[in-house]
Design a protein around this motif. Structure first.
Motif, short mmCIF file in Angstrom:
data_model
loop_
_atom_site.label_atom_id
_atom_site.label_comp_id
_atom_site.label_asym_id
_atom_site.label_seq_id
_atom_site.Cartn_x
_atom_site.Cartn_y
_atom_site.Cartn_z
N SER A 1 0.83 -1.21 0.00
CA SER A 1 0.00 0.00 0.00
C SER A 1 0.86 1.26 0.00
N LEU A 2 1.92 1.25 0.81
CA LEU A 2 2.83 2.39 0.83
C LEU A 2 3.48 2.60 -0.53
N MET A 3 3.93 1.52 -1.15
CA MET A 3 4.56 1.65 -2.45
C MET A 3 3.57 2.18 -3.49
N ARG A 4 2.33 1.71 -3.44
CA ARG A 4 1.31 2.22 -4.37
C ARG A 4 1.14 3.72 -4.23
N GLN A 5 0.92 4.16 -2.98
CA GLN A 5 0.74 5.59 -2.72
C GLN A 5 1.95 6.39 -3.17
N PHE A 6 3.12 5.88 -2.84
CA PHE A 6 4.35 6.57 -3.16
C PHE A 6 4.54 6.68 -4.67
N LEU A 7 4.37 5.57 -5.39
CA LEU A 7 4.54 5.59 -6.84
C LEU A 7 3.52 6.51 -7.51
N GLU A 8 2.28 6.48 -7.02
CA GLU A 8 1.26 7.37 -7.57
C GLU A 8 1.65 8.83 -7.37
N HIS A 9 2.15 9.14 -6.19
CA HIS A 9 2.49 10.53 -5.85
C HIS A 9 3.81 10.97 -6.50
#
Length: 188
Positions: free
Chosen positions: A119-127
Motif C-alpha cells: 500500500s505504501l509503495m502504491r501511494q508513493f509511486l502514484e504521488h
C-alpha cells in the motif's frame, strides 16, 4: 523538542525507525516530516538535515535502490520517441548492479508479502512517479501504470524467476525486445 542529539548514527536510525512507523500507520500521503520528527524526538529541521524531503525520507526508510526523481527524469528528459529505450536501459542497469539488485529483491519480497508495504509503495509511486510523469507528458495515469506493469514483469521474469532465455539475454537483446512495447505506452 530536542534539536540535534549526540550520535549522528543513532539519531539517523531513530528518524528512520520513526519514518517507517509513520509511513506504516498513516500511509505516504498522511505521514509528515513534523510527525516523523515528533516520534523520533528531534526537531523537523534535523529530519531535513539528514534526508532533505519527505520523498527522500521514504526512499531511505524503505531502502529503495533508486529515487523516483531518477525514474521521472529518465522518462521525461530526452526525445519522447526514445522513452522506451531509456527506461529499459535504466531498469536493466539498476537490476544488474549487485548493490541495487539486492535492494530490489528485498523490496519485491516485501511488497509481495506485506500488504502494508504494498500500500505504501502504491501511494508513493502514484504521488512521486505516476502523477509527475502524467502531468509532464500529458498522458493518462493508466498508460503509465501499464508501462510499469511491463517493467515489473520484466524484472520478475529476468531477475527473480530467471526464465531462460530472457535471463541470459544481453541487455541489447532485451532492449530491442522490450523497449518498443514500453514505447507504446508513452505514445499518445
Amino acid at each position: 523538542m530536542a534539536g540535534r542529539r549526540p550520535g549522528q548514527t543513532q539519531t539517523r536510525a531513530d528518524i528512520l525507525a520513526a519514518a517507517r512507523n509513520q509511513f506504516g500507520r498513516r500511509g505516504y500521503d498522511g505521514a509528515t516530516i513534523r510527525g516523523i520528527a515528533a516520534e523520533a524526538g528531534v526537531n523537523p529541521a534535523l529530519v531535513h538535515h539528514f534526508f532533505g524531503s519527505k520523498e527522500q525520507v521514504f526512499v531511505a526508510a524503505l531502502n529503495l535502490p533508486v529515487t523516483p526523481a531518477a525514474i521521472t527524469e529518465a522518462i521525461t528528459q530526452g526525445p519522447r520517441d526514445q522513452i522506451g529505450e531509456r527506461v529499459v536501459r535504466l531498469f536493466l542497469g539498476l537490476w544488474s548492479a549487485p548493490e541495487t539488485r539486492q535492494s530490489f529483491l528485498a523490496l519485491v519480497r516485501s511488497v509481495a508479502g506485506n500488504e502494508q508495504i504494498a500500500s505504501l509503495m502504491r501511494q508513493f509511486l502514484e504521488h512521486a512517479v505516476v502523477g509527475p510523469v502524467s502531468a509532464a507528458l500529458d498522458l493518462p495515469p493508466l498508460r503509465l501504470t501499464g508501462a510499469a506493469s511491463q517493467a515489473f514483469g520484466l524484472a520478475m521474469a529476468r531477475y527473480v524467476i530467471q526464465v531462460e532465455p530472457l535471463a541470459s539475454a544481453t541487455d541489447d537483446e532485451v532492449v530491442a525486445l522490450v523497449a518498443p512495447v514500453l514505447q507504446y505506452y508513452f505514445t499518445p
